[in-house]
Design a protein around this motif. Structure first.
Motif, short mmCIF file in Angstrom:
data_model
loop_
_atom_site.label_atom_id
_atom_site.label_comp_id
_atom_site.label_asym_id
_atom_site.label_seq_id
_atom_site.Cartn_x
_atom_site.Cartn_y
_atom_site.Cartn_z
N ALA A 19 41.69 38.18 45.17
CA ALA A 19 42.18 36.81 45.06
C ALA A 19 43.56 36.69 45.68
O ALA A 19 44.43 37.54 45.46
CB ALA A 19 42.22 36.39 43.60
N TYR A 23 42.79 33.75 39.65
CA TYR A 23 42.12 33.26 38.44
C TYR A 23 42.75 34.01 37.27
O TYR A 23 42.71 35.24 37.24
CB TYR A 23 40.63 33.54 38.58
N TRP A 24 43.36 33.32 36.36
CA TRP A 24 43.90 33.99 35.17
C TRP A 24 43.87 33.01 34.00
O TRP A 24 44.71 32.12 33.91
CB TRP A 24 45.33 34.50 35.42
N LYS A 26 40.83 31.43 30.81
CA LYS A 26 39.56 30.70 30.68
C LYS A 26 39.74 29.50 29.77
O LYS A 26 40.48 29.57 28.79
CB LYS A 26 38.50 31.61 30.05
N ILE A 32 32.47 31.44 30.72
CA ILE A 32 33.46 31.93 31.69
C ILE A 32 33.84 30.78 32.65
O ILE A 32 33.47 30.77 33.83
CB ILE A 32 33.04 33.22 32.41
N ARG A 78 27.29 39.30 28.37
CA ARG A 78 27.45 38.97 29.80
C ARG A 78 26.19 39.36 30.59
O ARG A 78 25.72 38.60 31.42
CB ARG A 78 28.68 39.66 30.36
N SER A 161 31.09 38.00 35.20
CA SER A 161 32.54 38.21 35.33
C SER A 161 33.04 37.10 36.26
O SER A 161 32.44 36.87 37.31
CB SER A 161 32.80 39.59 35.93
N GLY A 162 34.11 36.43 35.85
CA GLY A 162 34.56 35.27 36.61
C GLY A 162 34.71 35.54 38.10
O GLY A 162 34.14 34.84 38.95
N SER A 163 35.46 36.60 38.43
CA SER A 163 35.75 36.88 39.84
C SER A 163 34.47 37.23 40.63
O SER A 163 34.49 37.18 41.86
CB SER A 163 36.76 38.01 39.94
N ARG A 166 32.93 34.80 43.35
CA ARG A 166 33.47 34.71 44.72
C ARG A 166 32.88 35.78 45.63
O ARG A 166 33.05 35.71 46.85
CB ARG A 166 35.00 34.81 44.68
N SER A 216 41.28 42.74 32.20
CA SER A 216 41.53 41.35 32.62
C SER A 216 41.09 40.40 31.52
O SER A 216 41.78 39.43 31.20
CB SER A 216 40.75 41.00 33.86
N THR A 217 39.92 40.69 30.95
CA THR A 217 39.34 39.78 29.96
C THR A 217 40.27 39.59 28.76
O THR A 217 40.57 38.45 28.38
CB THR A 217 37.97 40.33 29.48
N MET A 220 43.87 38.06 29.88
CA MET A 220 43.96 36.61 30.14
C MET A 220 43.75 35.81 28.86
O MET A 220 44.31 34.73 28.71
CB MET A 220 43.05 36.18 31.29
N PHE A 268 51.43 35.23 38.85
CA PHE A 268 50.44 35.80 37.93
C PHE A 268 51.08 36.91 37.08
O PHE A 268 50.92 36.95 35.86
CB PHE A 268 49.21 36.27 38.73
N ASP A 310 46.32 42.74 41.56
CA ASP A 310 45.49 42.27 40.45
C ASP A 310 45.95 42.90 39.14
O ASP A 310 47.10 43.28 39.01
CB ASP A 310 44.02 42.57 40.75
C1 DP6 Z 1 43.57 39.42 38.15
O1 DP6 Z 1 36.95 38.39 36.72
O2 DP6 Z 1 37.76 40.62 35.87
O3 DP6 Z 1 41.56 39.97 39.30
O4 DP6 Z 1 36.06 36.86 33.96
O5 DP6 Z 1 36.95 38.21 32.07
O6 DP6 Z 1 35.42 39.27 33.74
P1 DP6 Z 1 36.49 38.21 33.49
O7 DP6 Z 1 37.76 38.64 34.35
P2 DP6 Z 1 37.86 39.15 35.84
O8 DP6 Z 1 39.38 38.72 36.14
C2 DP6 Z 1 39.95 38.86 37.41
C3 DP6 Z 1 41.40 38.59 37.34
C4 DP6 Z 1 42.20 38.94 38.58
C5 DP6 Z 1 42.40 37.71 39.46
C6 DP6 Z 1 41.24 37.23 40.29
O9 DP6 Z 1 40.37 38.04 40.69
O10 DP6 Z 1 41.22 36.02 40.57
#
Ligand code: DP6
Length: 419
Positions: A19, A23-24, A26, A32, A78, A161-163, A166, A216-217, A220, A268, A310
């Motif tokens: 990224a 993304y940081w 929820k 998610i 998940r 997982s959010g990321s 992408r 990360s989970t 954040m 971040f 990250d």
């Molecule tokens: C810092 O996607 O690993 O890489 O959604 O809880 O599985 P969950 O988290 P994750 O978080 C990634 C955070 C990051 C920033 C990013 O990739 O945007």
């Protein structure tokens, strides 16, 4: 059906992504759903990727998964959410050659075997869950003949997982946070493919770390609960940065791209410090790498290299072009040389051709390197042996693909068990 012994399988490869607008946080932990949009660059899967084989057979008695050769549990919510969503969209499948016919309704009763492998060490702290969940969803969609486009699939991968959402596209990707409660508009879209800006060269410094990192989970979650800076970032800062970053990518404007990437990474990590208790993802080596890049960029007058970090100490350094990347690598190897007796080809992995361009694939050793004169003496002496485990040289890369050649399959074609 129980007497039938066939195994039907698909193998796919999916990239990881980094990224540049993070993304940081929820707003919905179960689905998610993020508190802000994010933008990433997909990394070349030749250097960093996940390969997953998914198989179905009437002989399987339960869903099973192996990650890097070790069986893991699929009971977590998940995995269950991804499996349920993808099964719900399964279509009819027919393989006339093998005499296999699976109807839409059969998928509810049939069990799956899944084997997944990362081509980089999981311990390196690189975004393995992003490539992993993207590959799980992509390969299952192919196996089950799911008739959905990549954005729809990204909304399923997001629930792993959010990321991961992408990683369904190559090149430059935006995850739109969406506003609907069910998350159906929280999807990834491609901004530009990997050929759009192929001057960029990416060097990842895998920084040695003994520290047990906060995931990360959970990190954040704590930031959402305690950081006021996170609220400000999500409401005021990111909504302005996203269109600026889109513009920078569209126009291949490296100066803006680098300024925005560095500022967003730093914010971040500032949010992490603003979390109670504070979270430290970067370490002294990470800070030294930032100093080196900042000093170099300043001495050049315009940014030559962008950095982003990250949830860990590894530096992802994006160079304006090949020439800059060669100089960057020389500088990095000068300040962070390998431990004695380390073979250069195992210290710089990925795209090895850069070693030749840096004059380091033959007799020459790192001792012959000189740092860029502008930054010499500014970041300390050449005494940081072992601080960097290794470097990966890569570039923006393509999205997921099916690997039709059976030799890539991780499961045995007759038993459906790991090879
Ligand atoms: C810092 O996607 O690993 O890489 O959604 O809880 O599985 P969950 O988290 P994750 O978080 C990634 C955070 C990051 C920033 C990013 O990739 O945007």
């Amino acid at each position: 059906m129980a007497a039938e012994k066939w195994v039907y399988m698909v193998t796919a490869q999916t990239p990881t992504n980094i990224a540049v607008i993070k993304y940081w946080g929820k707003r919905d932990e179960v689905r998610i759903l993020p508190v802000n949009d994010s933008i990433s660059v997909t990394l070349d899967p030749d250097h960093l990727c996940t390969v997953t084989t998914v198989a179905v057979s009437p002989a399987f008695d339960r869903d099973r998964m192996w990650l890097n050769g070790k069986e893991i549990s699929l009971s977590g919510s998940r995995y269950q959410n991804c499996l349920r969503e993808i099964r719900g969209r399964a279509g009819d499948v027919e393989d006339k050659e093998k005499g296999i016919r699976i109807e839409k309704k059969d998928w509810e009763k049939l069990h799956l075997h899944i084997a997944s492998h990362n081509n980089f060490p999981t311990a390196a702290g690189l975004a393995s869950s992003a490539a992993g969940f993207a590959c799980l969803v992509f390969s299952l969609a192919k196996l089950m003949n799911v008739d959905e486009d990549s954005s729809h699939l990204s909304a399923i991968a997001r629930q792993g997982s959010g990321s991961a959402c992408r990683s369904l596209f190559g090149g430059f990707v935006k995850w739109t946070m969406g506003s609907k409660g069910d998350g159906s508009d929280s999807v990834a879209v491609q901004l530009a493919d990997e050929k759009h800006w192929d001057d960029l060269v990416i060097i990842i410094a895998v920084v040695s770390s003994q520290q047990k990192e906060t995931s990360s989970t959970s990190g954040m979650r704590e930031s959402v609960e305690t950081s006021l800076l996170l609220q400000h970032r999500a409401k005021e800062v990111v909504p302005k940065r996203i269109p600026q970053m889109e513009e920078a990518i569209k126009n291949r404007d490296f100066t803006s791209f680098a300024q925005l990437s560095c500022a967003d990474s730093n914010q971040f990590h500032a949010v992490c410090l603003d979390t109670s208790p504070p979270i430290f993802y970067m370490n002294d080596t990470s800070h030294r790498i930032i100093s080196l890049v900042e000093k170099w960029n300043r001495s050049e007058g315009t940014p030559q290299v962008a950095y982003t970090f990250d949830a860990g100490p590894n530096a992802v350094l994006i160079s304006r072009n090949r020439k800059v990347a060669v100089q960057l690598l020389q500088g990095l190897l000068y300040y962070f040389p390998p431990k004695s007796d380390t073979d250069m080809r195992s210290y710089v992995v990925g795209d090895h051709s850069i070693l030749k361009e840096a004059g380091l694939d033959g007799e020459n050793s790192v001792e012959s390197l000189q740092p860029p004169p502008e930054i010499k003496d500014n970041i300390g002496s050449q005494d940081q042996k072992g601080e960097v485990s290794y470097f990966i040289c890569t570039r923006p890369g393509r999205g997921p693909v099916v690997l039709p050649d059976q030799t890539h399959a991780l499961l045995h074609p007759e038993t459906g068990l790991p090879k």
